[in-house]
Design a protein around this motif. Structure first.
Motif, PDB file in Angstrom:
ATOM      1  N   LEU A  76      28.090  46.725  74.604  1.00 59.06           N
ATOM      2  CA  LEU A  76      28.686  46.805  75.932  1.00 59.06           C
ATOM      3  C   LEU A  76      27.683  46.455  77.032  1.00 59.06           C
ATOM      4  CD1 LEU A  76      30.816  50.075  75.614  1.00 59.06           C
ATOM      5  CD2 LEU A  76      31.575  47.704  75.366  1.00 59.06           C
ATOM      6  N   PRO A  77      28.159  45.930  78.163  1.00 57.08           N
ATOM      7  CA  PRO A  77      27.277  45.657  79.298  1.00 57.08           C
ATOM      8  C   PRO A  77      26.496  46.905  79.701  1.00 57.08           C
ATOM      9  CG  PRO A  77      29.440  44.702  79.673  1.00 57.08           C
ATOM     10  CD  PRO A  77      29.556  45.543  78.436  1.00 57.08           C
ATOM     11  N   GLY A  78      25.198  46.732  79.940  1.00 59.92           N
ATOM     12  CA  GLY A  78      24.344  47.855  80.291  1.00 59.92           C
ATOM     13  C   GLY A  78      23.642  48.467  79.104  1.00 59.92           C
TER      14      GLY A  78
ATOM     15  N   PRO B  97      20.771  45.016  81.113  1.00 61.40           N
ATOM     16  CA  PRO B  97      21.349  45.751  82.237  1.00 61.40           C
ATOM     17  C   PRO B  97      22.397  44.934  82.975  1.00 61.40           C
ATOM     18  CG  PRO B  97      19.194  44.891  82.834  1.00 61.40           C
ATOM     19  CD  PRO B  97      19.373  44.608  81.363  1.00 61.40           C
ATOM     20  N   THR B  98      23.264  45.647  83.666  1.00 60.22           N
ATOM     21  CA  THR B  98      24.195  44.993  84.578  1.00 60.22           C
ATOM     22  C   THR B  98      23.469  44.733  85.894  1.00 60.22           C
ATOM     23  OG1 THR B  98      25.011  47.177  85.245  1.00 60.22           O
ATOM     24  CG2 THR B  98      26.239  46.007  83.529  1.00 60.22           C
ATOM     25  N   THR B  99      24.015  43.848  86.699  1.00 61.35           N
ATOM     26  CA  THR B  99      23.299  43.406  87.906  1.00 61.35           C
ATOM     27  C   THR B  99      24.067  43.625  89.193  1.00 61.35           C
ATOM     28  OG1 THR B  99      24.138  41.156  87.588  1.00 61.35           O
ATOM     29  CG2 THR B  99      21.982  41.679  86.622  1.00 61.35           C
TER      30      THR B  99
ATOM     31  N   PRO C 137      20.868  51.942  82.649  1.00 64.66           N
ATOM     32  CA  PRO C 137      22.088  51.155  82.830  1.00 64.66           C
ATOM     33  C   PRO C 137      23.247  51.624  81.960  1.00 64.66           C
ATOM     34  CG  PRO C 137      20.186  49.706  82.732  1.00 64.66           C
ATOM     35  CD  PRO C 137      19.682  51.084  82.417  1.00 64.66           C
ATOM     36  N   SER C 138      22.960  52.160  80.776  1.00 64.81           N
ATOM     37  CA  SER C 138      24.050  52.603  79.903  1.00 64.81           C
ATOM     38  C   SER C 138      24.848  53.738  80.520  1.00 64.81           C
ATOM     39  CB  SER C 138      23.499  53.035  78.540  1.00 64.81           C
ATOM     40  OG  SER C 138      22.916  54.336  78.587  1.00 64.81           O
ATOM     41  N   MET C 139      24.198  54.549  81.351  1.00 64.97           N
ATOM     42  CA  MET C 139      24.870  55.700  81.950  1.00 64.97           C
ATOM     43  C   MET C 139      25.830  55.308  83.067  1.00 64.97           C
ATOM     44  SD  MET C 139      21.821  58.560  81.989  1.00 64.97           S
ATOM     45  CE  MET C 139      20.701  57.634  83.048  1.00 64.97           C
TER      46      MET C 139
ATOM     47  N   GLN D  15      24.053  37.837  64.320  1.00 67.48           N
ATOM     48  CA  GLN D  15      24.138  38.267  65.723  1.00 67.48           C
ATOM     49  C   GLN D  15      24.090  37.060  66.645  1.00 67.48           C
ATOM     50  OE1 GLN D  15      21.461  41.839  66.524  1.00 67.48           O
ATOM     51  NE2 GLN D  15      20.788  41.209  64.487  1.00 67.48           N
ATOM     52  N   PHE D  16      24.709  37.240  67.812  1.00 64.74           N
ATOM     53  CA  PHE D  16      24.844  36.131  68.744  1.00 64.74           C
ATOM     54  C   PHE D  16      24.727  36.636  70.178  1.00 64.74           C
ATOM     55  CE2 PHE D  16      27.073  35.308  64.831  1.00 64.74           C
ATOM     56  CZ  PHE D  16      26.676  34.020  64.496  1.00 64.74           C
ATOM     57  N   MET D  17      24.556  35.677  71.072  1.00 53.93           N
ATOM     58  CA  MET D  17      24.512  35.983  72.494  1.00 53.93           C
ATOM     59  C   MET D  17      25.372  34.954  73.216  1.00 53.93           C
ATOM     60  SD  MET D  17      23.002  38.264  74.495  1.00 53.93           S
ATOM     61  CE  MET D  17      21.435  38.712  73.738  1.00 53.93           C
ATOM     62  N   SER D  18      26.129  35.439  74.194  1.00 50.20           N
ATOM     63  CA  SER D  18      26.880  34.542  75.046  1.00 50.20           C
ATOM     64  C   SER D  18      26.852  35.114  76.454  1.00 50.20           C
ATOM     65  CB  SER D  18      28.324  34.389  74.555  1.00 50.20           C
ATOM     66  OG  SER D  18      28.948  33.284  75.165  1.00 50.20           O
ATOM     67  N   GLU D  19      27.277  34.337  77.401  1.00 49.17           N
ATOM     68  CA  GLU D  19      27.353  34.808  78.783  1.00 49.17           C
ATOM     69  C   GLU D  19      28.778  34.632  79.269  1.00 49.17           C
ATOM     70  OE1 GLU D  19      25.755  33.261  82.998  1.00 49.17           O
ATOM     71  OE2 GLU D  19      24.144  33.903  81.647  1.00 49.17           O
ATOM     72  N   ILE D  20      29.346  35.703  79.803  1.00 48.97           N
ATOM     73  CA  ILE D  20      30.715  35.680  80.298  1.00 48.97           C
ATOM     74  C   ILE D  20      30.724  36.315  81.680  1.00 48.97           C
ATOM     75  CG2 ILE D  20      33.102  36.407  79.891  1.00 48.97           C
ATOM     76  CD1 ILE D  20      32.425  36.618  76.917  1.00 48.97           C
ATOM     77  N   ASP D  21      31.213  35.584  82.660  1.00 48.47           N
ATOM     78  CA  ASP D  21      31.292  36.088  84.036  1.00 48.47           C
ATOM     79  C   ASP D  21      29.943  36.623  84.509  1.00 48.47           C
ATOM     80  OD1 ASP D  21      32.496  36.696  86.461  1.00 48.47           O
ATOM     81  OD2 ASP D  21      33.132  38.693  85.802  1.00 48.47           O
ATOM     82  N   GLY D  22      28.864  35.906  84.172  1.00 45.03           N
ATOM     83  CA  GLY D  22      27.537  36.276  84.623  1.00 45.03           C
ATOM     84  C   GLY D  22      26.877  37.398  83.844  1.00 45.03           C
ATOM     85  N   GLN D  23      27.535  37.911  82.823  1.00 43.39           N
ATOM     86  CA  GLN D  23      26.983  39.012  82.035  1.00 43.39           C
ATOM     87  C   GLN D  23      26.601  38.535  80.636  1.00 43.39           C
ATOM     88  OE1 GLN D  23      26.350  42.455  82.670  1.00 43.39           O
ATOM     89  NE2 GLN D  23      25.355  42.237  80.673  1.00 43.39           N
ATOM     90  N   ARG D  24      25.360  38.764  80.244  1.00 44.08           N
ATOM     91  CA  ARG D  24      24.966  38.532  78.858  1.00 44.08           C
ATOM     92  C   ARG D  24      25.746  39.483  77.961  1.00 44.08           C
ATOM     93  NH1 ARG D  24      19.598  37.361  77.110  1.00 44.08           N
ATOM     94  NH2 ARG D  24      19.497  39.483  76.271  1.00 44.08           N
ATOM     95  N   LEU D  25      26.219  38.971  76.851  1.00 46.11           N
ATOM     96  CA  LEU D  25      26.954  39.802  75.905  1.00 46.11           C
ATOM     97  C   LEU D  25      26.414  39.535  74.507  1.00 46.11           C
ATOM     98  CD1 LEU D  25      29.236  41.895  76.246  1.00 46.11           C
ATOM     99  CD2 LEU D  25      30.822  40.147  75.463  1.00 46.11           C
TER     100      LEU D  25
END
Length: 374
Positions: free
Chosen positions: A131-133, A139-141, A298-300, A71-81
Motif C-alpha cells: 500500500l502507498p506509504g 512514502p506518499t507525497t 507514512p504507514s500511519m 516483484q515489480f514496480m509501477s507508477e500510478i497517479d504519481g505514486q510508486r506501487l
C-alpha cells in the motif's frame, strides 16, 4: 514510470550495520515490576527480542527468500506501487489481489498453495500490492494519498494494467476497507470480495435491534473501545502521526515495541506472546522492511486520511465472504448491512493476522468462497 518493471530488494550492508549498531546502543527505560502487559509491552520482552534482532536474525536469508517471489514496480497517479505478481500455471486460474493492513500482512505462506497447488478450481494468479506509504512503495507525497479509498483506486488501475478483466479481492484489517471499495468502484470487474476479521463500524444510531446477543455484546464493547486501552495506538495514528513518527523512525527498539504491542493486542488471545502466534522471523522481516524503508511514519497516515472509516458504507452488491478467527470483534449484523454476505465461516484457531497465524485455514476459506463463484 507508466510501465511495469522488475524489482529486487537489495539493502546495503551499511544499513544493516547501522540497524545493529542502533539496537546495541538503545537507552532502555526503567520498568515497573510485576505489571506484565497492563502498562503496554514489557520492556524486558522488547529488550530480549531486540537483542535477537541484532545478533540472531539473518536479514540476508530472508531478503533472498523475498527475492524468490516475482516483484515489480509501477507508477500510478504519481505514486510508486510495489507489488508481487505470481502467475499460476493452472489453466483457468482466477486473478486474486491480496490486500494487507496495518502494519503489515505476510502472505508468503499462501503463495504456493493458492498459485500452484490444488485443482483448477483452487488455483489463483496472485497480485500482492504494498500500500502507498508502506515499505517499498515508499512514502506518499501529498495529504490524502494514504487513504484507503485512494489505495483501492490505485489497485483497480493496477489490475487493469496487468490485463485482468475479472478478479477477486481479499483483505483484512485496513484491507477490509480497501477490498470492498474495489467492489464499489470497479464492480464490473470484481468477481467477489473475501474478508478476514473485517472492521465493522456501526452507524451512530445503531442500537443493535435484531442482532444476536453476541453481536449486541460486541456492539457495547465497541462503544467502549476508546476507554478500554486497546485503541491508544489508533488514536495517535489518527490525530498526531507526525508527532510519533520521529521516535519510531529513529529508534528500531521503539519501532519494535510499538508494532509488537499492536500485534499482541489483536493476535489469537489464546497465545501468550507474538512468537507463540506466528513465526518470529516473519514478524521481524516485516518490521525490518518498515525500518529499512523508513516508512513506519507514512504507514500511519492511512488512519488520519481515510474518510471511509466511520462513514456510512454503501453495499456494492458484490458477493462477499467473511472468515472469523478467535479474538474477532466483528459484528455480523453490521457486516451484513454493509456487504452482500453469501459466505460466513468461524474458526477456533488463528487470529486477526490470519495469513500469518493460520494460513491453512485462510487458504481453505478462500478456495471455498471463490470456488462457489467460478
Amino acid at each position: 514510470m507508466t510501465s511495469i518493471e522488475p524489482f529486487r530488494i537489495d539493502i546495503p550492508d551499511s544499513e544493516i550495520d547501522d540497524l545493529r549498531a542502533r539496537l546495541g546502543a538503545t537507552r532502555w527505560p526503567a520498568e515497573l515490576p510485576g505489571v506484565g502487559w497492563d502498562y503496554g509491552i514489557p520492556t524486558g520482552y522488547v529488550r530480549a527480542l531486540a537483542e535477537y534482532w541484532r545478533t540472531g536474525y539473518d536479514w540476508r536469508r530472508h531478503e533472498k527468500a523475498l527475492n524468490a517471489i516475482p516483484q515489480f514496480m509501477s507508477e500510478i497517479d504519481g505514486q510508486r506501487l510495489h507489488f508481487a505478481h505470481i502467475r499460476s500455471a493452472v489453466a483457468g486460474a482466477v486473478p486474486l489481489v491480496l490486500v494487507h493492513g496495518w502494519p503489515f500482512a505476510d502472505f508468503r505462506e499462501l503463495i504456493g498453495p493458492l498459485a500452484h497447488g490444488g485443482t483448477e478450481r483452487d488455483a489463483f494468479h496472485l497480485v500482492i500490492p504494498t500500500l502507498p506509504g508502506f515499505g517499498f512503495s515508499g512514502p506518499t507525497t501529498r495529504p490524502g494519498a494514504a487513504a484507503t479509498e485512494r489505495s483501492a483506486a490505485l489497485i483497480a488501475r493496477l489490475m487493469a494494467r496487468l490485463g485482468y478483466d475479472r478478479y477477486g479481492a481479499q483483505g483484512g484489517d485496513a484491507g477490509s476497507f480497501i477490498a470492498p471499495e474495489l467492489g464499489r468502484i470497479d464492480r464490473g470487474h470484481v468477481l467477489g470480495v473475501h474478508l478476514n476479521d473485517p472492521i465493522t463500524i456501526p452507524a451512530w444510531d445503531d442500537d443493535g435491534t435484531g442482532y444476536t446477543d453476541a453481536d449486541r455484546d460486541k456492539l457495547a464493547a465497541l462503544r467502549d473501545w476508546s476507554s478500554n486501552g486497546t485503541s491508544g495506538y489508533a488514536g495517535i495514528h489518527g490525530t498526531r502521526p507526525q508527532t510519533l513518527a520521529p521516535a519510531v523512525t529513529d529508534s528500531p527498539a521503539g519501532l519494535l515495541a510499538w508494532v509488537l504491542d499492536v500485534v499482541h493486542t489483536y493476535m489469537n488471545p489464546a497465545k501468550v506472546l507474538p512468537e507463540d502466534a506466528m513465526d518470529i522471523d516473519a514478524l521481524l522481516t516485516a518490521i525490518s522492511i518498515l525500518w529499512f524503508t523508513a516508512t513506519i511514519g507514512p504507514s500511519m497516515l492511512l488512519y488520519k486520511e481515510s474518510g471511509a472509516w466511520g462513514a456510512a458504507v454503501t453495499d456494492s452488491g458484490v458477493p462477499t465472504g467473511v472468515a472469523i478467527f478467535p479474538g474477532s470483534t466483528v459484528i455480523r449484523g453490521v457486516a451484513e448491512k454493509q456487504h452482500t454476505v453469501v459466505h460466513w465461516s468461524e474458526y477456533d484457531r488463528g487470529g486477526h493476522f490470519a495469513s500469518m497465524e493460520a494460513p491453512d485455514l485462510l487458504i481453505e476459506d478462500l478456495r471455498g468462497f471463490f470456488g462457489a463463484l467460478r
